[in-house]
Motif scaffolding. Structure first.
Motif, PDB file in Angstrom:
ATOM      1  N   LEU A  57       0.834  -1.189   0.000  1.00  0.00           N
ATOM      2  CA  LEU A  57       0.000   0.000   0.000  1.00  0.00           C
ATOM      3  C   LEU A  57       0.873   1.244   0.000  1.00  0.00           C
ATOM      4  N   THR A  58       0.435   2.266  -0.729  1.00  0.00           N
ATOM      5  CA  THR A  58       1.103   3.576  -0.700  1.00  0.00           C
ATOM      6  C   THR A  58       0.021   4.629  -0.449  1.00  0.00           C
ATOM      7  N   ARG A  63       0.466   9.404  -7.176  1.00  0.00           N
ATOM      8  CA  ARG A  63       0.252   8.731  -8.461  1.00  0.00           C
ATOM      9  C   ARG A  63      -0.340   7.328  -8.332  1.00  0.00           C
ATOM     10  N   HIS A  64      -0.234   6.692  -7.171  1.00  0.00           N
ATOM     11  CA  HIS A  64      -0.726   5.317  -7.050  1.00  0.00           C
ATOM     12  C   HIS A  64      -1.076   5.010  -5.596  1.00  0.00           C
ATOM     13  N   ARG A  65      -1.818   3.939  -5.391  1.00  0.00           N
ATOM     14  CA  ARG A  65      -2.166   3.477  -4.058  1.00  0.00           C
ATOM     15  C   ARG A  65      -1.659   2.067  -3.776  1.00  0.00           C
ATOM     16  N   ILE A  66      -1.431   1.300  -4.810  1.00  0.00           N
ATOM     17  CA  ILE A  66      -0.927  -0.066  -4.653  1.00  0.00           C
ATOM     18  C   ILE A  66       0.270  -0.261  -5.577  1.00  0.00           C
ATOM     19  N   VAL A  67       1.329  -0.840  -5.029  1.00  0.00           N
ATOM     20  CA  VAL A  67       2.479  -1.248  -5.841  1.00  0.00           C
ATOM     21  C   VAL A  67       2.599  -2.758  -5.748  1.00  0.00           C
ATOM     22  N   THR A  68       2.658  -3.419  -6.892  1.00  0.00           N
ATOM     23  CA  THR A  68       2.828  -4.865  -6.937  1.00  0.00           C
ATOM     24  C   THR A  68       4.199  -5.188  -7.505  1.00  0.00           C
TER      25      THR A  68
END
Length: 386
Positions: free
Chosen positions: A42-43, A48-53
């Motif tokens: 989670l970010t 620019r984003h909320r999830i990084v995979t």
């Protein structure tokens, strides 16, 4: 008391306020991932984003020529950490006034096991653990030592913290993990961590054990646990299940294997590092424990490294053996501070005070990028009072 928080490059890159926000917590250091396993993170504040995979274990910087022509080599990150993601984040964190140390995850790599199955730990049933490279195999050991050197010594870093530099076992914390239905306990987890790859089978032989007989004995010892019998726990539980002499012989092989790998990795990093570069290991004082904080002998590891990072999620008691072993070592108490992941930022001040009483010289906070705004407020308040 020096405090550091763990950070991913993607927490910082692309967020103009991230580095200053981290520095504003009251920490003096950021422990920034340079080589990391697969994760879904989670970010919560990133613009620019909320999830990084992160789809697989990777290095978060461009590798150099040392890997040319080698079968085992680190994997480049995908779009979750393009280019020199580590170096870009380091620059921002340094600009905000923070010292940066590398965070290097070593013997934990599912893609390596998937593409090179023979490198994985094999349990007594013949099941492979693709996330767990067998640290006894010569090619794997050479890969891990070189990865430790390259990932630890990123330009601008003042030190490193080496995670998973030892045996890994059944515990993985994998996405959608379904392995908790039977309570194996401490002893059962040790038996499930015993490796029976070709290298380890030869190693057991060097300690007077027949590998086939040992595997059969491990399966027989585990059978009552599969049926729900209680695990007595601890090393006494292992000896009860497996027999004292056999248990000691397995531990002799595994302890020697882990110890010599740790010595080799730290020695190689130190030989290539500038003067004053700090080398810490994530560690547990119980030598037969496995995982991200592998078991070590406190006196030995503190004769090799500058200090240790000790898990304190269950309380600070694991600090004591390290504090007793060497008075001038860095003993960093690692506290989870994300409340929705089992952390307790509201009790951080009291937890740190207790850790200091037991010998902690520094603290680590897991993890500034994952924490909510409320958690960060609690961390900031706690550190202001230290």
């Amino acid at each position: 008391m020096k405090a550091s928080t763990f950070v991913y490059p993607w927490d910082v890159n692309g967020d103009p306020g991230a580095a200053d926000r981290i520095a504003g917590l009251g920490v003096q250091q950021a422990t920034l991932a340079a080589a990391y396993h697969s994760t879904r993170a989670l970010t919560p504040r990133h613009p620019r984003h909320r999830i990084v995979t992160a789809e697989h274990a990777s290095v978060l910087y461009p590798t150099d020529a040392r890997w040319e022509g080698r079968e085992l080599r680190p994997y480049a990150a995908g779009d979750w950490a393009p280019g020199d993601a580590f170096g870009d984040a380091l620059s921002e964190l340094v600009r905000a006034g923070l010292e940066v140390h590398t965070w290097v995850v070593l013997a934990h790599n599912s893609r390596l096991g998937a593409e090179h199955p023979s490198t994985s730990v094999v349990n007594a049933y013949g099941d492979r653990y693709p996330w767990a490279p067998c640290i006894a195999q010569p090619a794997t050991r050479a890969y891990l030592v070189d990865l430790a050197v390259e990932a630890a010594l990123r330009p601008g870093a003042a030190g490193t913290e080496l995670e998973s530099l030892g045996w890994y076992g059944l515990q993985h914390l994998h996405a959608h993990d379904k392995t908790g239905g039977v309570p194996l306990g401490d002893a059962g987890m040790y038996l499930m961590a015993l490796c029976f790859c070709g290298t380890c089978r030869e190693g057991y032989g060097e300690h007077g054990l027949d590998a086939d007989s040992l595997a059969a004995a491990v399966r027989a010892a585990l059978e009552p646990l599969w049926r729900g019998a209680p695990d007595d726990g601890g090393w006494a539980g292992v000896e009860k299940l497996l027999g004292a002499g056999t248990a000691v012989a397995t531990r002799a092989w595994r302890d020697e294997t882990a110890r010599t790998l740790q010595e080799s990795a730290v020695r190689a990093v130190r030989a290539a590092a500038p003067e004053g570069f700090q080398i810490l290991l994530h560690a547990d004082p119980v030598t037969y424990h496995v995982g991200a904080n592998p078991g070590v002998d406190p006196e030995h590891i503190l004769s090799v490294a500058d200090g240790v990072v000790v898990p304190c999620a269950g309380g600070p008691d694991l600090l004591t053996p390290f504090a007793r072993a060497r008075a001038d070592a860095v003993i960093a108490a690692n506290f989870p501070v994300v409340s929705q992941m089992g952390g307790s930022p509201g009790t951080l001040a009291a937890d740190v005070a207790r850790a200091r009483e037991l010998g902690a010289t520094e603290i680590r906070l897991y993890h500034a990028g994952l924490a909510s705004d409320g958690d960060l407020d609690a961390i900031r308040e706690a550190l202001a009072g230290l």
